[in-house]
Design an enzyme around this catalytic site. Structure first.
Site, PDB file in Angstrom:
ATOM      1  N   ASP A 199       0.814  -1.214   0.000  1.00  0.00           N
ATOM      2  CA  ASP A 199       0.000   0.000   0.000  1.00  0.00           C
ATOM      3  C   ASP A 199       0.849   1.267   0.000  1.00  0.00           C
ATOM      4  O   ASP A 199       1.879   1.332   0.684  1.00  0.00           O
ATOM      5  CB  ASP A 199      -0.871  -0.002   1.264  1.00  0.00           C
ATOM      6  CG  ASP A 199      -1.855   1.147   1.287  1.00  0.00           C
ATOM      7  OD1 ASP A 199      -2.787   1.124   0.487  1.00  0.00           O
ATOM      8  OD2 ASP A 199      -1.666   2.074   2.106  1.00  0.00           O
ATOM      9  N   GLU A 253       1.621  -0.688  -4.981  1.00  0.00           N
ATOM     10  CA  GLU A 253       0.715   0.418  -5.330  1.00  0.00           C
ATOM     11  C   GLU A 253       1.587   1.654  -5.503  1.00  0.00           C
ATOM     12  O   GLU A 253       1.856   2.387  -4.554  1.00  0.00           O
ATOM     13  CB  GLU A 253      -0.332   0.650  -4.229  1.00  0.00           C
ATOM     14  CG  GLU A 253      -1.392   1.633  -4.701  1.00  0.00           C
ATOM     15  CD  GLU A 253      -2.063   2.456  -3.619  1.00  0.00           C
ATOM     16  OE1 GLU A 253      -3.062   3.119  -3.909  1.00  0.00           O
ATOM     17  OE2 GLU A 253      -1.578   2.456  -2.464  1.00  0.00           O
TER      18      GLU A 253
HETATM   19  O1  TEU Z   1      -4.082   4.511  -1.329  1.00  0.00           O
HETATM   20  C1  TEU Z   1      -3.006   5.416  -1.485  1.00  0.00           C
HETATM   21  C2  TEU Z   1      -3.370   6.663  -2.130  1.00  0.00           C
HETATM   22  O2  TEU Z   1      -2.525   7.395  -2.549  1.00  0.00           O
HETATM   23  C3  TEU Z   1      -4.829   6.970  -2.172  1.00  0.00           C
HETATM   24  O3  TEU Z   1      -5.067   7.774  -1.079  1.00  0.00           O
HETATM   25  C4  TEU Z   1      -5.262   7.650  -3.354  1.00  0.00           C
HETATM   26  O4  TEU Z   1      -4.529   8.809  -3.590  1.00  0.00           O
HETATM   27  C5  TEU Z   1      -6.684   8.042  -3.157  1.00  0.00           C
HETATM   28  O5  TEU Z   1      -7.377   6.972  -2.611  1.00  0.00           O
HETATM   29  C6  TEU Z   1      -7.290   8.407  -4.475  1.00  0.00           C
HETATM   30  O6  TEU Z   1      -8.642   8.562  -4.323  1.00  0.00           O
HETATM   31  C7  TEU Z   1      -3.934   3.477  -0.454  1.00  0.00           C
HETATM   32  C8  TEU Z   1      -5.199   2.655  -0.381  1.00  0.00           C
HETATM   33  O7  TEU Z   1      -5.467   2.071  -1.634  1.00  0.00           O
HETATM   34  C9  TEU Z   1      -6.304   3.509   0.122  1.00  0.00           C
HETATM   35  O8  TEU Z   1      -7.537   2.834   0.137  1.00  0.00           O
HETATM   36  C10 TEU Z   1      -5.940   3.966   1.512  1.00  0.00           C
HETATM   37  O9  TEU Z   1      -6.908   4.867   1.976  1.00  0.00           O
HETATM   38  C11 TEU Z   1      -4.574   4.650   1.535  1.00  0.00           C
HETATM   39  O10 TEU Z   1      -3.586   3.911   0.844  1.00  0.00           O
HETATM   40  C12 TEU Z   1      -4.074   4.809   2.953  1.00  0.00           C
HETATM   41  O11 TEU Z   1      -3.669   3.565   3.454  1.00  0.00           O
END
Ligand code: TEU
Length: 525
Positions: A199, A253
């Site tokens: 993540d 990610e």
């Molecule tokens: O997402 C990382 C992230 O950068 C997201 O915040 C993204 O920019 C945003 O969701 C766009 O709408 C990850 C996970 O996939 C997300 O669900 C989490 O909220 C986030 O990390 C924090 O752990």
């Protein structure tokens, strides 16, 4: 046994809280996933990726992990997770779990210990605690979810949280942090996990100076995105993954809009693959799509990593809705207010896009519900919204609840659901689509099966011709064509394997894609 399964796998993302609810409390659970494993095996996918299922106060839907070695009671127990992994394996499905290196929950034992131990303690060294500037936070950094990235604790110090205040950032210069995460990886690999989805993978390394940051005038190295030091973390993780037989897979990610920077995460001693967000963010526009595909393949080739193709996940507007927007341009995550949407157009394009994804070289990620053709739910009442993005931006950004609405299963129309499901979804349940040869589900199943049977390895070669048409061949006589123009185009020669919509009179209608077998002499002049 194919140790490099991740090179061309079709991977299905299970957002547990919204997949299937066995105990009827309105929230999906592990028992629900276990009951519905036949749906996933029947789809023909190779692997499942589970969003965080660990013990968590759910401040950010489980991305605030309180205990990595326990399952949240909302979802079930550790024994159920172990059974689920075993059952998935028995059906030939690999299992990928989600690991969150950037932060933990404020309910994690480490954070409680840091609060109790006070300023200057070794317990605080695992996080980013700092004194403020008078009554102001230590610097001007903003949370990704809106508002300041610092919260003050009772003794006056502040802690850094690039996301929600319930998600304190870890300090990766602390040896405890490094050792603990490697141990968590081993815990899950020992339980049978075949890989991890990492993540917010660009964010764990911080500039220890914690200087103010002006996004309009950025310094040469960003203070917390894509810093060189972050790669040390994944080299360590790769060594852990490689110690297993077969080696476990690391999937990042990595939100970066520079394909060459993304490729650095995919060097042979780091991750195996990463999500392709440039592709996800690309409009349904032939020139732009071709450009993203070429840039992706060019960036991945030198590091020997496979590309990935993804259109939806739990953070972005579902692609039926994005592709149905009459104005096709959209920004990061695709959230827009008041844009008019033609869902029939979006579904037609989504069908064509599936055939494109599955015809490209690399691996493909599917997000639960896209196999049913589900759209974004845009009319969730404010008081039911749960995403911290909605609350921290005062509703300016509606957030991600609209792509997280629970799946519709037969007979559940009147059962509780943590977000309300549109009535129309119950005309598209898996068991109804199962019996309909023209359904989205049937297209997914057929396409995934044909991809496995008919598509060989090797890269793509574009076919010359109309720039509004995306057409390429793959080794072994496979041809892909998608018509993104407003007029029908001639169906190329060859055996028609599959079409995303009706193809009659030798013509491919607009927003339709086809797969063919046979040489393309006539087209490839
Ligand atoms: O997402 C990382 C992230 O950068 C997201 O915040 C993204 O920019 C945003 O969701 C766009 O709408 C990850 C996970 O996939 C997300 O669900 C989490 O909220 C986030 O990390 C924090 O752990």
């Amino acid at each position: 046994m194919n140790d490099e399964w991740w090179r061309d796998a079709v991977i299905y993302q299970v957002y547990v809280r919204s997949f299937a609810d066995a105990n009827g409390d309105g929230v999906g659970d592990l028992a629900g996933v276990r009951q519905r494993l036949p749906h996933l095996a029947g789809l023909g996918v190779d692997a499942l990726w589970f969003n965080p299922w660990y013990a968590s106060p759910q401040a950010d839907a489980g991305y605030d992990v309180a205990d990595y070695r326990a399952i949240d009671p909302l979802f079930g127990t550790l024994d159920e997770a172990a059974a689920l992994i075993t059952e998935a394996h028995a059906l030939g499905l690999k299992v990928i779990i989600d690991i969150v290196p950037n932060h933990v929950s404020d309910q994690h034992a480490w954070f409680a210990a840091a609060l109790a131990a006070g300023p200057g303690s070794p317990e605080r060294e695992r996080f980013w605690f700092r004194p403020g500037r008078g009554d102001l936070p230590p610097n001007n950094w903003q949370s990704v979810f809106g508002g300041p990235a610092w919260t003050r604790v009772a003794d006056g110090e502040w802690y850094l949280h690039l996301f929600d205040p319930g998600q304190p950032d870890l300090n990766w210069t602390s040896p405890d942090v490094v050792a603990e995460h490697e141990d968590v990886l081993r815990f899950w690999f020992d339980l049978g996990a075949d890989g991890v989805r990492i993540d917010s993978a660009t964010m764990p390394a911080k500039d220890p100076a914690l200087a103010d940051f002006d996004p309009a005038d950025p310094p040469p190295a960003h203070p917390y995105v894509d810093r060189d030091a972050v790669h040390d973390i994944y080299r360590g993780w790769r060594a852990v993954a490689d110690a297993y037989s077969p080696p476990r897979a690391l999937i990042g990610e990595v939100w970066l809009d520079q394909p060459d920077r993304l490729a650095l995460y995919l060097r042979p001693d780091e991750m195996h693959t990463a999500f392709n967000f440039d592709y996800l963010n690309c409009a349904w526009e032939p020139k732009a799509l071709r450009h993203v595909i070429d840039a992706t393949l060019a960036a991945h080739a030198p590091v020997g990593a496979p590309a990935t193709w993804v259109l939806s996940n739990h953070d972005v507007t579902r692609h039926v809705t994005r592709y149905g927007r009459v104005n096709t341009s959209f920004s990061h995550a695709g959230r827009q207010h008041g844009a008019s949407v033609d869902l029939a157009l979006g579904a037609r394009r989504a069908r064509a896009a599936l055939l494109l994804n599955l015809a490209l070289p690399g691996s493909v990620y599917l997000y639960q519900g896209e196999e049913l053709g589900l759209e974004e739910v845009e009319d969730i009442p404010d008081e039911l919204r749960q995403d911290p993005i909605f609350h921290r931006t005062g509703g300016l950004d509606v957030g991600r609840d609209g792509c997280r609405v629970p799946l519709p299963w037969a007979g559940e129309q009147d059962t509780p659901s943590w977000l309300p499901r549109p009535a129309s979804w119950f005309r598209r349940t898996p068991d109804l689509q199962d019996r309909d040869p023209g359904s989205m589900l049937t297209l997914y199943r057929t396409a995934i099966r044909l991809r496995r049977e008919r598509l060989g390895a090797g890269t793509l070669a574009w076919l010359p011709g109309d720039p509004e048409v995306l057409a390429f061949t793959r080794p072994g006589g496979f041809t892909f064509l998608a018509n993104l123009s407003a007029e029908p185009v001639t169906l190329p020669a060859g055996e028609l394997l599959l079409a995303s919509g009706p193809v009659e009179g030798g013509l491919v209608p607009p927003d339709t894609a086809v797969w063919l077998l046979g040489r393309q002499q006539a087209t490839a002049a």
